[in-house]
Design an enzyme around this catalytic site. Structure first.
Site, PDB file in Angstrom:
ATOM      1  CG  ASP A  70      -1.985  -1.612   1.119  1.00 37.61           C
ATOM      2  OD1 ASP A  70      -1.603  -2.478   0.842  1.00 37.61           O
ATOM      3  OD2 ASP A  70      -2.353  -0.982   1.826  1.00 37.61           O
ATOM      4  CG  HIS A  87      -5.051  -5.197  -2.058  1.00 35.52           C
ATOM      5  ND1 HIS A  87      -3.795  -4.430  -1.282  1.00 35.52           N
ATOM      6  CD2 HIS A  87      -6.179  -4.483  -0.525  1.00 35.52           C
ATOM      7  CE1 HIS A  87      -4.020  -3.499  -0.262  1.00 35.52           C
ATOM      8  NE2 HIS A  87      -5.109  -3.666   0.007  1.00 35.52           N
ATOM      9  NE  ARG A 146      -8.094   5.091   6.010  1.00 40.21           N
ATOM     10  CZ  ARG A 146      -8.443   5.474   6.713  1.00 40.21           C
ATOM     11  NH1 ARG A 146      -8.279   6.528   7.884  1.00 40.21           N
ATOM     12  NH2 ARG A 146      -9.457   4.569   7.403  1.00 40.21           N
ATOM     13  CG  HIS A 204      -8.513   2.243   0.297  1.00 38.30           C
ATOM     14  ND1 HIS A 204      -9.269   3.611   0.890  1.00 38.30           N
ATOM     15  CD2 HIS A 204      -8.506   1.258   1.161  1.00 38.30           C
ATOM     16  CE1 HIS A 204      -9.284   2.977   1.745  1.00 38.30           C
ATOM     17  NE2 HIS A 204      -8.977   2.163   2.627  1.00 38.30           N
TER      18      HIS A 204
END
Length: 502
Positions: free
Chosen positions: A247, A357, A280, A309
């Protein structure tokens, strides 16, 4: 080079613990001790040490499971650690004990909001407004959630079903680059090494790429991804180095640091970025445009996988949509969504390492061929192969458990072992979770997590990491690193305003 392993995840909810079943059977001493533990937990929570707060709330619950506030407080801590499934469960337990414990409605609503289940969240906010009709704060939360529900319903109603997409509707020639623009230029509409090098410097100085170039890059990237299978096979030659990153979450300056430490991507220095490029962090546009530019420059040596995401609901809540609207337009949000819908779901390196992921599946029957055939030009569903690839997490104990996130599944070492044997693989690599050292080895070294966003959200204090392998030696080598300074733009700066209400 890091030489210590992260700890096994201790954030497992005490769902199978033997708890007292009769309030009268609990001693006054245990009740008092439980209150003391709650106060300790509250202090950890205040200091943003949510893992230890959860542990203390759990200890209090073991001693006295009849106090709604213990579950309500632990639910809040689970929200902060993105364990939305556990947060939902605890909020419901609190309400079962005390239907008038209004904080639990907020907690459950927040978890449902985080998962994009806005209608369920609205029901809980409505319950609070009925219980407290004069509470302005409750009414504000209800009104905000209701606005989101109405907006989504409106967008769905006006959405075109004629098969046309944004990428086909944009007239590139009509987009003008201002004469004052002094940043990098595409060459005949194409990405070059000079362009990418200049782009990194421009982004470093917080400059913006013209909309025309952004559209051209997105349209070309969509075409490349749409021509790939859902499972991409990567061949790493003997002696050749290959890097896997986890990430990034909009932390552009930490992304630059990876390239500084490990070298910029090239045909001799290939990379795989394993999802969650955006949200984020507040430099998500810079991150995704950098990565897509490298994909266009080195299509056979630079790889990108979809994360949970890279989806519409997450982008609406966690900042990417707000950032794109702020820097460009709603139309570009829709174009990014089209690109994300075509991102591959997993990669298989030298037919021995599967990289995705999230993680593995609710069934032992899934094969690599099943992954390759999974349709993906869509938003992630709430179950099935695509969902679990993006959302699942490992657990230390054997078997499977309901997801702490409320989506996907948790899988144990026996599940990993059977999957590897069935598909003739050595190990899996996944991302999706913050780790203190930036990585963690679980399941006898057969399930590896890599997370590349150090000091996640400027608050977690974790290191980032990446993995190096070579074609003839697939044993992973880990490099951990600290966060680097970035301009004074806080994480979640573009997130849905709803998050500021809690």
């Amino acid at each position: 080079m890091a030489d210590t392993m992260g700890n096994e995840n201790t954030n497992i909810q005490e769902s199978n613990e033997e708890l007292p079943t009769d309030l009268d059977a609990i001693s006054e001493e245990d009740k008092k001790k439980a209150e003391e533990l709650k106060e300790e937990a509250n202090l950890f929570f205040k200091n943003e040490d949510y893992t230890r707060a959860i542990d203390k709330y759990s200890e209090a619950i073991k001693l006295n499971p009849f106090v709604a506030a213990y579950y309500g407080n632990r639910s809040f801590a689970y929200l902060r650690t993105e364990c939305f499934g556990y947060a939902l469960s605890d909020a419901s337990k609190a309400l079962a004990l005390d239907k008038n414990y209004l904080k639990a409605y907020y907690r459950r609503a927040s978890a449902n909001m985080a998962l994009g289940k806005f209608k369920l969240a609205l029901k809980d906010f409505e319950a609070v407004t009925k219980a407290r009709p004069n509470d302005k704060d409750a009414r504000m939360k209800y009104d905000e959630c209701n606005k989101i529900c109405k907006r989504l319903a409106f967008e769905k109603a006006i959405a075109s079903d004629d098969g046309k997409c944004v990428a086909d509707s944009i007239d590139i020639n009509s987009l003008v680059i201002e004469a004052s623009y002094d940043g990098p230029h595409l060459q005949d509409g194409k990405v070059t090494k000079e362009f990418v090098d200049d782009l990194l410097e421009a982004y470093k100085d917080q400059k913006k790429l013209p909309k025309k170039y952004v559209c051209q890059i997105l349209i070309q990237a969509k075409k490349i991804f749409s021509q790939q299978e859902s499972l991409v096979y990567i061949d790493v030659p003997n002696k050749s180095k290959f890097t896997i990153c986890g990430d990034i979450h909009g932390q552009f300056y930490d992304l630059l640091n990876i390239f500084k430490m490990n070298g910029k991507p090239s045909e001799e220095n290939p990379y795989l970025f394993n999802g969650d490029f955006v949200d984020r962090g507040s430099f998500s546009v810079e991150c995704i445009m950098t990565l897509l530019s490298y994909k266009l420059l080195y299509p056979n040596h630079f790889f990108m996988a979809r994360g949970n995401h890279e989806s519409l609901t997450m982008n609406q809540m966690y900042g990417f949509e707000g950032e794109v609207k702020s820097k460009y337009s709603l139309q570009l949000c829709e174009l990014f969504t089209e690109v994300f819908n075509w991102l591959p779901l997993a990669h298989c390196i030298n037919k021995k390492i599967l990289v995705m992921h999230g993680g593995l599946f609710s069934s032992d029957d899934v094969t690599l061929d099943d992954i390759a055939k999974t349709p993906r030009n869509r938003q992630p569903p709430e179950n099935g192969i695509m969902c679990e690839l993006l959302w699942s997490d490992p657990q230390p104990q054997n078997g499977r458990s309901p997801s702490k996130r409320g989506v996907g599944v948790q899988f144990g070492p026996d599940v990993t072992k059977r999957f590897l044997e069935r598909n003739n693989l050595d190990y899996i690599v996944r991302s999706h979770e913050v780790k203190n050292e930036g990585y963690e080895c679980m399941h006898d070294g057969k399930c590896i997590t890599v997370f590349s966003a150090p000091n996640y959200c400027d608050s977690m204090g974790n290191k980032g990491a990446y993995i190096n392998i070579t074609g003839d030696n697939l044993k992973p080598k880990f490099t951990s690193y600290e966060a680097v300074p970035h301009p004074n733009v806080k994480p979640m700066a573009y997130a849905n305003p709803f998050f500021g209400l809690f």
